[in-house]
Design a protein around this motif. Structure first.
Motif, PDB file in Angstrom:
ATOM      1  N   SER A   8      54.066  32.195  30.826  1.00  0.00           N
ATOM      2  CA  SER A   8      53.956  31.172  30.554  1.00  0.00           C
ATOM      3  C   SER A   8      54.129  29.650  32.322  1.00  0.00           C
ATOM      4  N   ALA A   9      53.024  29.145  32.059  1.00  0.00           N
ATOM      5  CA  ALA A   9      53.278  28.240  33.156  1.00  0.00           C
ATOM      6  C   ALA A   9      53.900  26.358  32.391  1.00  0.00           C
ATOM      7  N   VAL A  10      54.326  26.542  33.284  1.00  0.00           N
ATOM      8  CA  VAL A  10      55.524  24.822  33.061  1.00  0.00           C
ATOM      9  C   VAL A  10      55.205  24.053  34.085  1.00  0.00           C
ATOM     10  N   ILE A  11      54.723  22.624  33.150  1.00  0.00           N
ATOM     11  CA  ILE A  11      53.597  21.306  34.203  1.00  0.00           C
ATOM     12  C   ILE A  11      54.410  20.231  33.256  1.00  0.00           C
ATOM     13  N   ILE A  12      55.277  19.039  34.708  1.00  0.00           N
ATOM     14  CA  ILE A  12      55.791  17.869  33.604  1.00  0.00           C
ATOM     15  C   ILE A  12      55.035  17.454  34.220  1.00  0.00           C
ATOM     16  N   THR A  13      53.844  15.943  34.083  1.00  0.00           N
ATOM     17  CA  THR A  13      53.855  14.787  34.503  1.00  0.00           C
ATOM     18  C   THR A  13      54.597  13.737  33.645  1.00  0.00           C
ATOM     19  N   SER A  26      43.239  25.747  37.418  1.00  0.00           N
ATOM     20  CA  SER A  26      43.993  26.363  38.170  1.00  0.00           C
ATOM     21  C   SER A  26      45.101  27.705  37.515  1.00  0.00           C
ATOM     22  N   ILE A  27      45.539  26.698  36.520  1.00  0.00           N
ATOM     23  CA  ILE A  27      46.381  28.061  35.833  1.00  0.00           C
ATOM     24  C   ILE A  27      46.231  28.612  34.000  1.00  0.00           C
ATOM     25  N   LEU A  28      44.894  28.614  33.865  1.00  0.00           N
ATOM     26  CA  LEU A  28      44.069  29.473  32.851  1.00  0.00           C
ATOM     27  C   LEU A  28      44.335  30.732  32.970  1.00  0.00           C
ATOM     28  N   PHE A  29      44.580  31.344  33.197  1.00  0.00           N
ATOM     29  CA  PHE A  29      44.517  32.514  33.215  1.00  0.00           C
ATOM     30  C   PHE A  29      46.120  32.916  32.606  1.00  0.00           C
ATOM     31  N   ALA A  30      46.992  32.010  32.247  1.00  0.00           N
ATOM     32  CA  ALA A  30      48.394  32.159  31.956  1.00  0.00           C
ATOM     33  C   ALA A  30      48.426  32.386  30.149  1.00  0.00           C
ATOM     34  N   ASP A  31      48.592  32.635  29.503  1.00  0.00           N
ATOM     35  CA  ASP A  31      49.514  32.980  27.856  1.00  0.00           C
ATOM     36  C   ASP A  31      49.674  32.012  27.979  1.00  0.00           C
ATOM     37  N   GLU A  32      50.738  31.338  27.881  1.00  0.00           N
ATOM     38  CA  GLU A  32      50.354  29.728  27.457  1.00  0.00           C
ATOM     39  C   GLU A  32      51.137  28.860  28.930  1.00  0.00           C
ATOM     40  N   ILE A  33      50.727  27.346  28.558  1.00  0.00           N
ATOM     41  CA  ILE A  33      50.365  26.721  29.275  1.00  0.00           C
ATOM     42  C   ILE A  33      51.013  25.617  28.366  1.00  0.00           C
ATOM     43  N   ILE A  34      52.432  25.000  28.994  1.00  0.00           N
ATOM     44  CA  ILE A  34      53.123  24.128  28.558  1.00  0.00           C
ATOM     45  C   ILE A  34      53.150  22.945  29.355  1.00  0.00           C
ATOM     46  N   VAL A  35      52.576  21.185  29.149  1.00  0.00           N
ATOM     47  CA  VAL A  35      53.075  20.403  29.456  1.00  0.00           C
ATOM     48  C   VAL A  35      54.114  19.512  28.510  1.00  0.00           C
ATOM     49  N   VAL A  36      55.310  18.933  29.607  1.00  0.00           N
ATOM     50  CA  VAL A  36      56.053  17.792  29.161  1.00  0.00           C
ATOM     51  C   VAL A  36      55.497  16.764  29.857  1.00  0.00           C
ATOM     52  N   ASP A  37      55.099  15.718  28.784  1.00  0.00           N
ATOM     53  CA  ASP A  37      54.748  14.591  29.827  1.00  0.00           C
ATOM     54  C   ASP A  37      56.164  13.101  29.470  1.00  0.00           C
ATOM     55  N   SER A  38      55.850  12.576  30.312  1.00  0.00           N
ATOM     56  CA  SER A  38      56.923  11.502  30.130  1.00  0.00           C
ATOM     57  C   SER A  38      56.602  10.344  29.788  1.00  0.00           C
ATOM     58  N   PHE A  39      55.615  10.017  28.247  1.00  0.00           N
ATOM     59  CA  PHE A  39      54.867   9.125  27.766  1.00  0.00           C
ATOM     60  C   PHE A  39      54.336   7.874  29.059  1.00  0.00           C
ATOM     61  N   SER A  40      52.813   8.560  29.286  1.00  0.00           N
ATOM     62  CA  SER A  40      52.145   8.697  30.035  1.00  0.00           C
ATOM     63  C   SER A  40      50.654   7.127  29.762  1.00  0.00           C
ATOM     64  N   THR A  41      49.742   7.117  30.784  1.00  0.00           N
ATOM     65  CA  THR A  41      49.580   5.655  29.984  1.00  0.00           C
ATOM     66  C   THR A  41      48.511   5.144  31.009  1.00  0.00           C
ATOM     67  N   VAL A  80      57.683  32.325  34.053  1.00  0.00           N
ATOM     68  CA  VAL A  80      57.282  31.530  33.889  1.00  0.00           C
ATOM     69  C   VAL A  80      56.587  30.821  35.816  1.00  0.00           C
ATOM     70  N   TYR A  81      55.442  29.987  35.237  1.00  0.00           N
ATOM     71  CA  TYR A  81      55.233  29.506  36.901  1.00  0.00           C
ATOM     72  C   TYR A  81      54.990  28.566  36.273  1.00  0.00           C
ATOM     73  N   PHE A  82      56.199  27.822  37.098  1.00  0.00           N
ATOM     74  CA  PHE A  82      56.554  25.809  37.095  1.00  0.00           C
ATOM     75  C   PHE A  82      56.069  25.458  38.259  1.00  0.00           C
ATOM     76  N   PHE A  83      55.393  24.516  38.204  1.00  0.00           N
ATOM     77  CA  PHE A  83      54.551  23.888  39.075  1.00  0.00           C
ATOM     78  C   PHE A  83      53.792  22.581  38.698  1.00  0.00           C
ATOM     79  N   ASP A  84      53.958  21.366  39.389  1.00  0.00           N
ATOM     80  CA  ASP A  84      53.082  19.713  39.791  1.00  0.00           C
ATOM     81  C   ASP A  84      52.008  19.906  39.374  1.00  0.00           C
TER      82      ASP A  84
END
Length: 253
Positions: A8-13, A26-41, A80-84
């Motif tokens: 699982s690749a995990v990113i916050i934005t 760069s992380i498309l090889f992961a089996d899932e990509i989770i991105v948690v966004d704090s209401f970007s505008t 998990v690979y957790f990056f920015d």
């Protein structure tokens, strides 16, 4: 025959539209990509929603630790690979990650050294030459420490190792962006210190930022980075100054 390990690749934005595309690619090889966004505008959220491989979630931001803990809880796989959003996994690092998670003797968590980029050029010194962070780890063996609300710390209940390949870190986009980031970090560090009962004093207010600049510019060779070194070392020191300025403000309220 053993089953291939899932990742699982995990990113916050938050407002990363100029960087998130290259990050995801760069992380498309992961089996899932989770991105948690704090209401970007700025279009970040729209990009995330429309990407076929991303599980996009919006969640209000309180502090980095709580946001990352929430994002981690959304990952379905143990590795998990957790990056920015301002970081990039290189092809060599990708291969190392895949080999590592499929190694039956793998550690529970891995430090990842980073190459700091000043705009699009590498910064060699200025305190960043030994920069490392936890990035690859087993979810069931690790958790973010609640007491830290900025520069969040991963608690590892198990063994640790180091990845050989470096992660590319595009932290410095431009002067104003990096300045804003350092000021924000300083304010969050002040809140963290305040909650721990630490007190402001005039010596820390002026001596700690001065030491920060001297340490990174002279001792850690920022002088060899030329004008880029001056800029980075000054802004890092400014973040320390803001930390104690904000702590004084919190105490007086």
């Amino acid at each position: 025959m053993s089953t291939k390990a899932k990742l699982s690749a995990v990113i916050i934005t938050y407002n990363e539209v100029d960087y998130i595309k290259d990050c995801i690619e760069s992380i498309l090889f992961a089996d899932e990509i989770i991105v948690v966004d704090s209401f970007s505008t700025d279009g970040t959220w729209e990009y995330l929603q429309n990407h076929p491989k991303i599980t996009a979630i919006q969640h209000p931001f309180e502090n980095f630790t709580k946001q990352k803990s929430y994002a981690l809880s959304c990952a379905q796989y143990n590795w998990v690979y957790f990056f920015d959003a301002d970081e990039r996994v290189t092809p060599k690092l990708e291969k190392e990650i895949i080999l590592t998670i499929n190694n039956p003797t793998a550690k529970d968590a891995y430090w990842n050294y980073r190459t700091f980029m000043f705009k699009n050029k590498r910064l060699y010194f200025s305190g960043w030459q030994t920069d490392k962070v936890y990035r690859l780890f087993k979810k069931n063996s690790c958790e973010f420490i609640n007491e830290r609300i900025v520069h969040e710390t991963l608690k590892v209940n198990g063994t640790e190792g180091f990845l050989k390949e470096k992660l590319i870190h595009y932290s410095y986009k431009n002067y104003e962006d990096y300045k804003g980031k350092m000021l924000k970090y300083g304010q969050l560090k002040a809140k963290e210190s305040f909650l721990k009962g630490k007190k402001w004093n005039v010596f820390q207010q002026y001596l700690r930022p001065t030491w920060k600049f001297f340490n990174h510019y002279i001792i850690r060779l920022g002088i060899l980075d030329g004008s880029k070194g001056v800029t980075i070392c000054y802004l890092n020191a400014l973040g320390v100054y803001e930390r104690f300025r904000e702590l004084k403000k919190l105490q007086s309220e």
